[in-house]
Design an enzyme around this catalytic site. Structure first.
Site, PDB file in Angstrom:
ATOM      1  N   HIS A 104      44.037  29.587  38.160  1.00 40.64           N
ATOM      2  CA  HIS A 104      45.274  30.184  38.662  1.00 40.64           C
ATOM      3  C   HIS A 104      46.254  29.035  38.887  1.00 40.64           C
ATOM      4  CE1 HIS A 104      42.126  32.913  40.277  1.00 40.64           C
ATOM      5  NE2 HIS A 104      43.024  33.876  40.262  1.00 40.64           N
ATOM      6  N   GLU A 235      42.646  42.441  33.804  1.00 42.14           N
ATOM      7  CA  GLU A 235      41.281  42.472  34.343  1.00 42.14           C
ATOM      8  C   GLU A 235      41.137  43.648  35.310  1.00 42.14           C
ATOM      9  OE1 GLU A 235      39.727  38.699  35.629  1.00 42.14           O
ATOM     10  OE2 GLU A 235      38.584  39.636  37.239  1.00 42.14           O
ATOM     11  N   GLU A 271      35.087  42.110  33.960  1.00 42.87           N
ATOM     12  CA  GLU A 271      34.188  41.424  34.895  1.00 42.87           C
ATOM     13  C   GLU A 271      33.141  42.431  35.368  1.00 42.87           C
ATOM     14  OE1 GLU A 271      35.803  38.956  38.010  1.00 42.87           O
ATOM     15  OE2 GLU A 271      34.230  39.564  39.388  1.00 42.87           O
ATOM     16  N   ASP A 310      32.336  42.404  46.068  1.00 39.46           N
ATOM     17  CA  ASP A 310      32.517  41.558  44.893  1.00 39.46           C
ATOM     18  C   ASP A 310      31.968  40.181  45.263  1.00 39.46           C
ATOM     19  OD1 ASP A 310      33.359  40.480  42.535  1.00 39.46           O
ATOM     20  OD2 ASP A 310      35.474  40.403  43.074  1.00 39.46           O
ATOM     21  N   ASP A 342      33.324  33.385  36.324  1.00 39.34           N
ATOM     22  CA  ASP A 342      34.029  33.701  37.574  1.00 39.34           C
ATOM     23  C   ASP A 342      32.930  33.951  38.616  1.00 39.34           C
ATOM     24  OD1 ASP A 342      35.584  34.538  39.619  1.00 39.34           O
ATOM     25  OD2 ASP A 342      36.409  36.295  38.622  1.00 39.34           O
TER      26      ASP A 342
END
Ligand code: MN
Length: 439
Positions: A104, A235, A271, A310, A342
């Protein structure tokens, strides 16, 4: 700073086929240059390390303070620290043997007190990144903008009820796209962390979705204007931090993109930890996105479905990696996408070497998944069974349905003539047993 070694005692990770169980600092299955079905393992898997968890992760969670001490971090959000961290990151990528990284904008450079200052910081840090990319051959899989952490984004970015906030987000994305071009990023990701709602009472859903679509159209226009050649990705995630997020799952995003005429400009970055949060099986969104030709890249991680958050764990389950790689190989690969970790080491995994052990274990899990998937596809037992299951659509009335030329009158006439269809077993346990044969 440039010659300081941060991961002392660890050299380039070797391929050590047949090594014993205790050897966790070598690849037992990932042999980068080995060719499977016409492509190297390195190309099939296109592994990428993420900046935010691996180089910014502190181990803090909603219940506890940081647990992880890193030699490149001095607790200051300064440019000096950012540069030290960048050198450490490239040492890590090189020793691990990955070709890609992701970040990012605000992971790599500190946010300033004005947009101008944030942009200056980002330009200066990415000058260093470009220099290190050229020196090592490591490339950017994707860039993204952090449009969710700063308090200004608490009510959303592209879906914020205040157009001033949307404008700020747009300005940030404009610079992000310029940085993507400068670094030769292969993809650019939009993750709508706060694009959703906490309560419907204060939310105009139609307006927010329209604003988000118009925001994406501006991004497409600027990408084309500056000649940025990269794939745009969205995403999906169903919830967390919002109660509901508009990019709920693959099918929701595909429907959104098609509704607003954006589907030719975007693909999906799936993801699996988000997929399971949406209440689907691990590989569900991979399969759905691929079925629509929209699978662009994968954030390879896993969660603990019993926990329901998550948790961004490293993917270590061979069945999961096999099913993901089966879809990827069936669609001929992911390029320009890849498998981006990730994933973060647990806050209790406090040794520096745990960063290596985690990535190596996950890369090997995917390498095994790839090898298994290739066997499943080469032997074709499952594919033949599935083909036979749908055989009735290749002739007669089934063929007319397949081609979209049948009418209800014809279906009625066919049924009158042929009576009751025969019962056919779904054979689920047979499929499950055959998949287990390959694991
Ligand atoms: Mn992700």
């Amino acid at each position: 700073m440039a010659d300081e070694e941060y991961f002392r005692g660890i050299s380039k990770i070797p391929y050590v086929a047949g090594a014993g169980a205790g050897n966790v600092l070598g690849f037992k299955y990932y042999n980068a240059q080995e060719v499977l079905l016409g492509k190297t393992m390195e190309d099939w898997l296109s592994f990428s390390v993420c900046y935010w968890h691996t180089f910014r992760g502190t181990g803090a969670d909603p219940f506890g303070f940081p647990t992880l001490c890193r030699p490149w971090d001095d607790g200051k959000d300064s440019m000096e620290t950012a540069k030290r961290r960048m050198h450490a990151a490239f040492e890590f990528f090189t020793k691990l043997g990955v070709k890609y990284y992701t970040f990012h904008d605000r992971d790599v450079a500190p946010e300033g007190s004005t947009l101008e200052e944030s942009n200056r910081n980002l330009v200066e840090i990415t000058d260093l990144a470009l220099q290190l990319q050229k020196k090592t051959g490591i490339r950017v899989l994707w860039v993204t903008c952090n449009l969710f952490a700063h308090p200004r984004y608490m009510n959303g970015a592209a879906t914020n009820p205040d157009s001033h906030v949307l404008a700020y987000a747009g300005a940030q994305v404009k610079k992000g796209l310029e940085i993507a071009k400068k670094l030769g990023a292969e993809n650019f990701v939009f993750w709508g962390g706060r694009e959703g709602y906490l309560t419907l009472h204060n939310t105009d859903v139609a307006a927010e979705l329209r604003h988000m679509a118009n925001f994406f159209k501006m991004a497409v226009a600027y990408k084309e204007k500056i000649g940025l050649k990269c794939q745009f990705l969205i995403e999906p995630k169903p919830k967390e931090p919002c109660r509901h997020q508009y990019d709920y799952d693959a099918m929701s995003v595909i429907g959104f993109l098609k509704h607003f005429g954006l589907d030719s400009h975007f693909k999906l970055n799936i993801e699996p930890n988000h997929t399971t949060l949406a209440g689907h099986s691990y590989e569900h969104d991979i399969v759905v996105a691929s079925a629509f030709g929209m699978l662009g890249s994968v954030d390879s991680n896993t969660g603990s479905p019993d926990l329901g958050w998550d948790t961004d764990q490293f993917p270590m389950d061979i069945k999961n990696t096999t099913m993901v790689m089966k879809s990827i190989v069936e669609q001929g690969g992911l390029q320009p996408g890849g498998l981006n970790f990730d994933a973060k080491v647990r806050r209790e995994s406090t040794d520096l070497e745990d960063l290596f052990i985690a990535h190596i274990g996950a890369m090997d899990a995917f390498a095994r998944g790839l090898r298994n998937a290739v066997k499943i596809i080469e032997e074709g037992v499952i594919a033949q069974m599935v083909k036979e299951r749908y055989l009735s659509f290749s002739t007669g009335i089934g063929q007319k349905v397949e081609e979209g030329t049948a009418t209800l009158e014809e279906l009625e006439e066919f049924t009158m003539r042929n009576g009751e269809p025969k019962i056919t077993s779904g054979k689920q346990e047979k499929y499950e047993s055959i998949i287990n044969h390959y694991l």
